[in-house]
Design an enzyme around this catalytic site. Structure first.
Site, PDB file in Angstrom:
ATOM      1  N   PHE A   1      39.621 -11.252 -15.404  1.00 52.55           N
ATOM      2  CA  PHE A   1      38.611 -11.400 -16.459  1.00 52.55           C
ATOM      3  C   PHE A   1      38.089 -10.056 -16.963  1.00 52.55           C
ATOM      4  CE2 PHE A   1      37.626 -15.833 -17.385  1.00 52.55           C
ATOM      5  CZ  PHE A   1      38.617 -16.395 -16.598  1.00 52.55           C
TER       6      PHE A   1
ATOM      7  N   CYS B   1      33.404 -24.375 -22.503  1.00 54.35           N
ATOM      8  CA  CYS B   1      32.566 -24.124 -21.315  1.00 54.35           C
ATOM      9  C   CYS B   1      31.663 -22.905 -21.433  1.00 54.35           C
ATOM     10  CB  CYS B   1      33.449 -23.965 -20.085  1.00 54.35           C
ATOM     11  SG  CYS B   1      33.948 -25.539 -19.419  1.00 54.35           S
TER      12      CYS B   1
END
Ligand code: UDX
Length: 484
Positions: free
Chosen positions: A266, A277
């Site tokens: 990430f 989300c």
């Protein structure tokens, strides 16, 4: 075990199919009649890797789809609530679908039932479900409530389910704890990983169950999503600085991510995060913090950096093609990330909207999201192409907006020949600047020095962007002197 699932969206459908794959008998409820018809034919209404195979394997046998929640409750010892919790205008989660499901479940309970909340919900929703069931007349000894947050990523949801880093269960009583441990035993005992027909994946190390209170489990879910979103916004902020000083965000990530305390996941810079989300959960977490009396300004910054990232990318397109009005652009990628047909909160869609608003026409291609995207864009502004190369014909520039693996493996000499001007703007850093330089393409990405192709193209690019040269040090690109 007999398991029920309420709601067959991304989470519910993957959950139902994976529990069937683990050997459980599953009945799943879906109220949308057209979706139900597709499911009952054993087909998948969403683009999700491994899901069609699981549905073919289990539908009609260990996996049944029904319209009524009553049939789910009749069948199940454990019911997972997987309905949507969209954002309200104030950022809080809309729990009306959860509420409706709980009401219907309450009406049908006859013997002990474990009700498990899997949708992302605010802290204390488990307690609220418990209260609601009692108010709906269900005797407390007839049910337990637990929280079992999902950490599934679209595109790899089946493998994330079957090979999780951890399973979190928030349980308030011993019976709930026992039942949930049984549900996941095929994974925790390693039995599933010894099967020769298992869905293969990299690691089959033993899976850890983390047992907590329901409130703690609910907060783990919020914190996990917010932390991941924060990592992305952090690296995107660093990428902006890298652009100004002529540094390379790819190398920065290698340097950062090699520290085991930080980790490399990430940390891909780009046009930011989207999806159903992260954006919604950030607003919900901030609203929850507000209610708890804490001003979580860090979350506001994560959102702001993410919003800016799209605007900055549009600015780079403007600088490369100025004036934008009347230009024709090829766009690769519409979904919010690779591997899914989901365009909810997609950065690609937002970038496209802004560009169309500024008067460009677009030929777009996405391997899975075009059917959904057609409903978003007027036909006059966007032509949907049959493959990536058809989208590029006579375009003034190519934009890469989603990290589909196939977009990282384009035939670059073909790209150069098809484009009217050899200009590529990559919002996902799928290519190395040196690769693009060799291919003779003018290349702008995120957080890395731009590549100006050969001298003739350099000239044409400089002509179109000369008015903005002064802003290159603070905007998309460093000055020509710092380019590679
Ligand atoms: C996320 C969480 O990862 C998952 O645990 C949770 O249950 C649901 O939300 P998902 O939204 O499917 O999953 O996708 P994810 O892979 O997390 O990516 C989210 C967004 O972040 C995408 O738009 C993606 O392009 C972007 N992203 C991701 C980056 O920009 N950089 C990265 O390094 C990683």
């Amino acid at each position: 075990m007999n398991i029920g699932v309420v709601g067959c969206g991304y989470v519910g459908l993957v959950t139902a199919a994976c529990f069937a794959e683990l050997g459980h008998s599953v009945v799943a409820a879906e109220c949308d009649a057209s979706k139900l018809r597709i499911l009952q034919k054993g087909q998948s209404p969403i683009h999700e890797r491994d899901l069609p195979g699981l549905l073919r394997r289990h539908s009609g046998a260990r996996l049944q789809f029904r319209q009524s929640i009553a049939e789910v409750v009749q069948h199940a010892q454990v019911v997972f609530i997987c309905v949507g919790t969209p954002a309200l205008h104030n950022g809080e989660s809309d729990l009306s679908h959860v509420d409706a499901a709980v009401r219907e479940i309450s009406r049908c309970v006859r013997s002990h039932l474990l009700v498990v909340e899997k949708s992302t919900v605010p802290v204390r929703t488990c307690a609220a479900i418990r209260r609601a069931m009692i108010l709906n007349g269900v005797s407390p000894d007839l049910f337990s409530v637990a929280c079992n947050p999902e950490f599934l990523r679209e595109g790899t949801a089946v493998r994330d389910f079957l090979y999780p880093d951890r399973i979190v269960i928030g349980v308030g009583d011993e019976r709930a704890q026992r039942l949930l441990n049984r549900v996941y035993r095929p994974l925790t005992s390693g039995k599933y990983y010894r099967r020769c027909d298992r869905i293969p994946s990299g690691s089959s190390a033993s899976i850890r169950i983390i047992e907590t209170s329901p409130e703690t489990a609910e907060l783990i879910k919020h914190a996990a999503n917010a932390f991941l979103a924060m990592k992305i916004s952090f690296i995107n902020a660093v990428a902006t600085i890298a652009e100004s000083v002529g540094a390379d965000i790819g190398e920065i990530c290698t340097g950062l991510g090699s520290d085991a305390r930080i980790g490399s996941a990430f940390l891909n810079a780009g046009i930011g995060f989207g999806g159903s989300c992260f954006p919604k959960d950030l607003y919900a977490f901030r609203a929850l913090a507000d209610k708890a009396g804490y001003r979580f300004d860090l979350i506001s910054e994560v959102i702001r950096i993410n919003d800016d990232q799209r605007v900055r990318f549009v600015e780079k397109v403007r600088m490369a093609l100025s004036p934008l009005r009347g230009k024709h652009i090829a766009v690769l990628g519409l979904s919010f990330k690779g591997g899914t047909d989901d365009i909810r909160e997609s950065p690609a869609v937002e970038v496209l909207r802004r560009l169309i608003h500024e008067g460009v026409t677009v030929a777009a291609f996405d391997p899975a999201a075009m059917i959904r995207a057609r409903k978003e864009f007027p036909e006059a502004a966007v032509r949907f192409a049959a493959d990536p190369y058809k989208a590029m014909i006579d375009a003034d520039a190519l934009l890469i907006l989603t990290e589909w693996p196939e977009f990282a493996a384009l035939d670059l000499s073909r790209v150069r020949n098809l484009l009217r001007s050899p200009i590529v703007l990559d919002g996902r850093n799928l290519y190395s600047p040196s690769q693009m330089k060799t291919a003779g393409l003018d290349y702008t990405s995120v957080g890395r020095p731009p590549v100006l192709a050969d001298s003739t193209q350099t000239e044409s690019v400089a002509l179109t962007s000369s008015a903005d040269d002064a802003s290159w040090t603070t905007g998309g690109r460093p000055s020509l002197g710092t380019a590679t």
